[in-house]
Design an enzyme around this catalytic site. Structure first.
Site, short mmCIF file in Angstrom:
data_model
loop_
_atom_site.label_atom_id
_atom_site.label_comp_id
_atom_site.label_asym_id
_atom_site.label_seq_id
_atom_site.Cartn_x
_atom_site.Cartn_y
_atom_site.Cartn_z
N TYR A 130 0.85 -1.18 0.00
CA TYR A 130 0.00 0.00 0.00
C TYR A 130 0.89 1.24 0.00
CZ TYR A 130 -3.76 3.21 0.94
OH TYR A 130 -4.67 4.23 0.81
N GLN A 192 -10.83 0.08 1.31
CA GLN A 192 -11.30 -0.80 0.22
C GLN A 192 -10.13 -1.46 -0.52
OE1 GLN A 192 -11.88 2.49 0.50
NE2 GLN A 192 -11.83 3.56 -1.46
N ASN A 215 -3.58 6.04 6.20
CA ASN A 215 -4.31 6.80 7.21
C ASN A 215 -5.01 5.86 8.19
OD1 ASN A 215 -6.63 5.83 5.98
ND2 ASN A 215 -7.01 7.70 4.82
N SER A 238 4.53 9.57 12.49
CA SER A 238 5.98 9.47 12.65
C SER A 238 6.48 10.25 13.87
CB SER A 238 6.62 9.99 11.37
OG SER A 238 7.94 9.54 11.24
N GLN A 260 10.55 16.12 10.95
CA GLN A 260 9.56 15.17 11.44
C GLN A 260 8.18 15.81 11.46
OE1 GLN A 260 8.76 11.73 11.79
NE2 GLN A 260 10.93 12.07 12.09
N HIS A 263 5.68 16.13 8.42
CA HIS A 263 4.99 14.96 7.87
C HIS A 263 3.49 15.03 8.09
CE1 HIS A 263 7.66 11.94 6.27
NE2 HIS A 263 8.54 12.17 7.22
N GLU A 328 10.42 5.86 17.34
CA GLU A 328 10.61 5.31 15.99
C GLU A 328 12.03 5.67 15.49
OE1 GLU A 328 8.23 7.30 13.12
OE2 GLU A 328 8.45 5.74 11.59
N HIS A 329 12.36 6.96 15.56
CA HIS A 329 13.69 7.43 15.16
C HIS A 329 14.39 8.05 16.37
CE1 HIS A 329 11.04 8.02 11.56
NE2 HIS A 329 12.00 7.33 10.98
N ASP A 362 15.76 7.97 5.91
CA ASP A 362 14.45 8.02 5.27
C ASP A 362 14.56 7.65 3.79
OD1 ASP A 362 13.24 8.91 7.57
OD2 ASP A 362 13.23 11.03 6.99
N GLU A 416 -0.77 -34.78 29.81
CA GLU A 416 -1.66 -33.83 29.15
C GLU A 416 -3.00 -34.45 28.77
OE1 GLU A 416 0.35 -31.62 26.06
OE2 GLU A 416 1.71 -30.68 27.52
N HIS A 421 -1.68 -39.22 21.23
CA HIS A 421 -0.29 -38.74 21.13
C HIS A 421 0.66 -39.84 21.60
CE1 HIS A 421 -2.00 -34.76 20.53
NE2 HIS A 421 -0.80 -34.22 20.44
#
Lengths: 433, 433
Positions: A130, A192, A215, A238, A260, A263, A328-329, A362, A416, A421
């Site tokens: 995506y 979708q 999103n 981010s 940052q 974004h 994250e960074h 990046d 068990e 088994h």
């Protein structure tokens, strides 16, 4: 104005608020919408896909027009500058080189009594990528998702991305896709598109793994289809956390914080430093660089809500706060970054020293820029070749080997309460006696 | 009676039905219950934990009684037989030995112009292990979840398991936990236990990763908290697919099919063979072994609903059907199992030859028995040491290195409409000129 906090208790509360900025309960009613979209695509395929694209994205597409044509793919190369093409190719090459290292390899080992154990790594059959779109254009997202799939030798990689208002896809995105080996591209986005990849439609193939950012609707759709397909992660907005000492340059740091913030209004930009003067300089420099910023409104909003400078007593305290945040960074803009590294437990990617702005990672250093957000670095890692591979355990026992463990297996199976088994081993070993 | 199917088209439909047996829409209203439990634990901690344990499990616990005491842990060793203790220790040792191999290791590489790239692997801070309980006892589940966490060097491993009607935990489970290095055990189960691990309560610590199998409520809770914490997988009922040729022994195969079916009325047991006579013999042998089976009702139900023998034309066709099914467990009960392996694309674990019943892998061969189910082997793998670890990318550029890529980064940042990304590099490299 980027706030400066000096009290440790306040800093901890604020950092926690920022880290958890996406865990809002209001997503629950969005989930109802996403569930409806998933069900419709599952039942009606392309028809529902076109319907929701019209409803949500206000685009009237035809089934024939879903797939980007060969001539559009060819034409894209004419529409990007030589400079940009070179940059895409350099990035592709470096990302591929990094990801080719330590690709998981199958192995077997031979033990006593002809026991064979091992792991066999294989790629998934089909991957779906995506790529966010519409007005924006993210060729780097294409490279960072498609190249690991290519290195994993996935036979079929499919890309989906929402078209612009004229139904076209940004040419830089189409060029990046081709440089990364992706030819099968569909102009759809949103929940979708995720549903189409998870369940398949008449036009779009069902895949095994879906990766890529999007999103909140895309992210919710990914969470709901997880289990039907694999996913890379649930990416949120981010974030960067910078630890700086006297050696740091406030102009660089301000630019990195803004890189940052620009974004997304939900992006987080945090500086931890023991230098009060540096804090003040960065605060002023952020204001200065914001003045003529082309994305000023959005960037200012992020800085105001999720920007923060914390004055700490020591680098050790900074490392501890950073571990709590699990950014994250993480940029270590300090004199001895490798020394502090030992104290860092959780971070998606770590940028060391004064000449390594996050933008290097990046775009083209090589490591993946798809990283865990919102504290997920506590348990998750960058997207990688392994996102598109899986392994099968291999086990072979000889009758001698089975005899030796027969009574142990029967003891465990009986504990068990699983008699067959035990039988499956007893029947095989009885005859040997 | 185990059905035999000879038509390929029917076989495909039936195999798909069995593979997708858990993807029912009716779970949605169970999700509402689970959501309520999660919210209550998040807000009220221990109080809600005790409340739901009373409501769902009909157990009145006190806060002080949640944690299994040191004396209960000690006493457990007196309550298991020497034979069972030996079996648990043998299994623990072999599982640990297998998982110690190829533990991901940190690395750095040094490139031209003082570029440093690498990956740094670290364990999660805290792991939570769910072990199903109540009437059943699964020491093997304890070992298979806790040992990889131990090998990953997770500093704190917490176990939750629902108690029996007398509020005790099965001693074999307590012994297995201690053999695997787990001392912190709480007697709670269900969605409320998953919520406690995900959000933390006054008594139970918030963890970073939750692993382990459970019923549909546990699985739904794991799916809902995924993103707040990491999880291993969404485990469904177990399944085995056996490919057999003339070399196979129908008595062994029947036992292996029943060993799967006895787990759960939703468990799936499938045989693919080109030998009509073998099919018939296995069908009869399954009936024979079922006659005095201690779990006959449950096992028969699984065999009737999700058991199947398919007559195929060739081993290649069997491999293709198996790939479509992507079984959790695949047994190759054929003369040349390693030859067919090349044609197998998706399976959680593969058992080769006539002396390797699945039970060997379930208990003590070494590879993990926590495996992807319901077709998830298309994209997922066994639980492993890496489930409890994550990595940070490491990037360091020198000013020389940054200068060389400066224009490429700026071209990409401009194409993506992110001016501060470009600035963060431009400002650093301008001064160098």
């Amino acid at each position: 104005m980027l706030r400066i906090i000096t009290q440790q208790a306040e800093a901890q509360i604020e950092l926690r608020r920022i880290r958890d900025r996406t865990s809002q309960d209001h997503v629950i009613h969005k989930e109802a919408t996403v569930r409806e979209v998933l069900q419709a695509i599952k039942r009606q395929g392309d028809k529902a896909l076109l319907h929701y694209t019209e409803e949500f994205d206000h685009q009237t597409l035809s089934i024939d027009g879903l797939r980007v044509s060969g001539s559009e793919l060819d034409a894209a190369y004419q529409q990007v500058s030589k400079e940009l093409l070179d940059a895409i190719q350099l990035a592709a090459q470096q990302i591929e080189a990094f990801h080719r290292q330590r690709v998981p390899k199958s192995w077997v080992q031979f033990g006593d009594d002809e026991i064979v154990l091992g792991k066999r790594y294989t790629p998934v059959d089909r991957a779906g990528i995506y790529v966010p779109g519409g007005r924006a254009s993210y060729p780097s997202t294409v490279l960072m998702n498609a190249i690991p799939a290519k290195v994993a030798k996935v036979p079929q990689v499919v890309m989906v991305t929402p078209p612009g208002s004229d139904k076209t896809i940004n040419p830089a995105v189409l060029v990046a896709a081709q440089e990364a080996g992706v030819q099968e591209i569909y102009r759809v986005g949103g929940a979708q598109a995720i549903a189409a990849l998870a369940y398949g439609t008449e036009t779009i193939p069902k895949v095994d793994v879906i990766t890529g950012p999007g999103n909140i609707y895309v992210t919710l759709a990914k969470k709901l289809v997880y289990g039907t397909v694999g996913i890379d992660s649930l990416a949120g907005p981010s974030e960067v956390l910078i630890i700086a000492d006297t050696a740091a340059n406030p102009v660089y740091i301000a630019a990195d914080l803004l890189a940052q913030a620009e974004h997304d209004p939900m992006a987080a930009s945090i500086l931890l430093t023991s230098e009060a003067q540096l804090a003040k300089q960065v605060q002023e420099e952020v204001e200065r660089q914001l003045k003529d910023h082309p994305r000023r409104l959005l960037t200012e909003k992020a800085i105001a809500h999720f920007g923060l400078i914390v004055l700490v007593d020591s680098l050790d305290e900074a490392a501890e706060l950073s571990n709590e945040f699990a950014p994250e960074h993480l940029e270590l803009e300090i004199a001895e970054p490798w020394d502090l590294l030992e104290k860092i437990r959780h971070a998606g990617a770590i940028f060391l020293g004064h000449s390594t702005p996050e933008a290097v990672g990046d775009y083209l250093a090589g490591p993946n820029h798809t990283l865990p957000t919102s504290g997920a670095a506590r348990y998750a890692s960058a997207l990688g070749v392994e996102t598109f591979m899986k392994h099968s355990s291999l086990i072979q026992y000889s009758s001698t080997a089975l005899n030796k463990v027969s009574s142990a297996i029967q003891a465990l199976a009986e504990a068990e309460g699983l008699p067959s088994h035990a039988d499956s081993v007893r029947l095989r070993t009885q005859e040997e006696l």
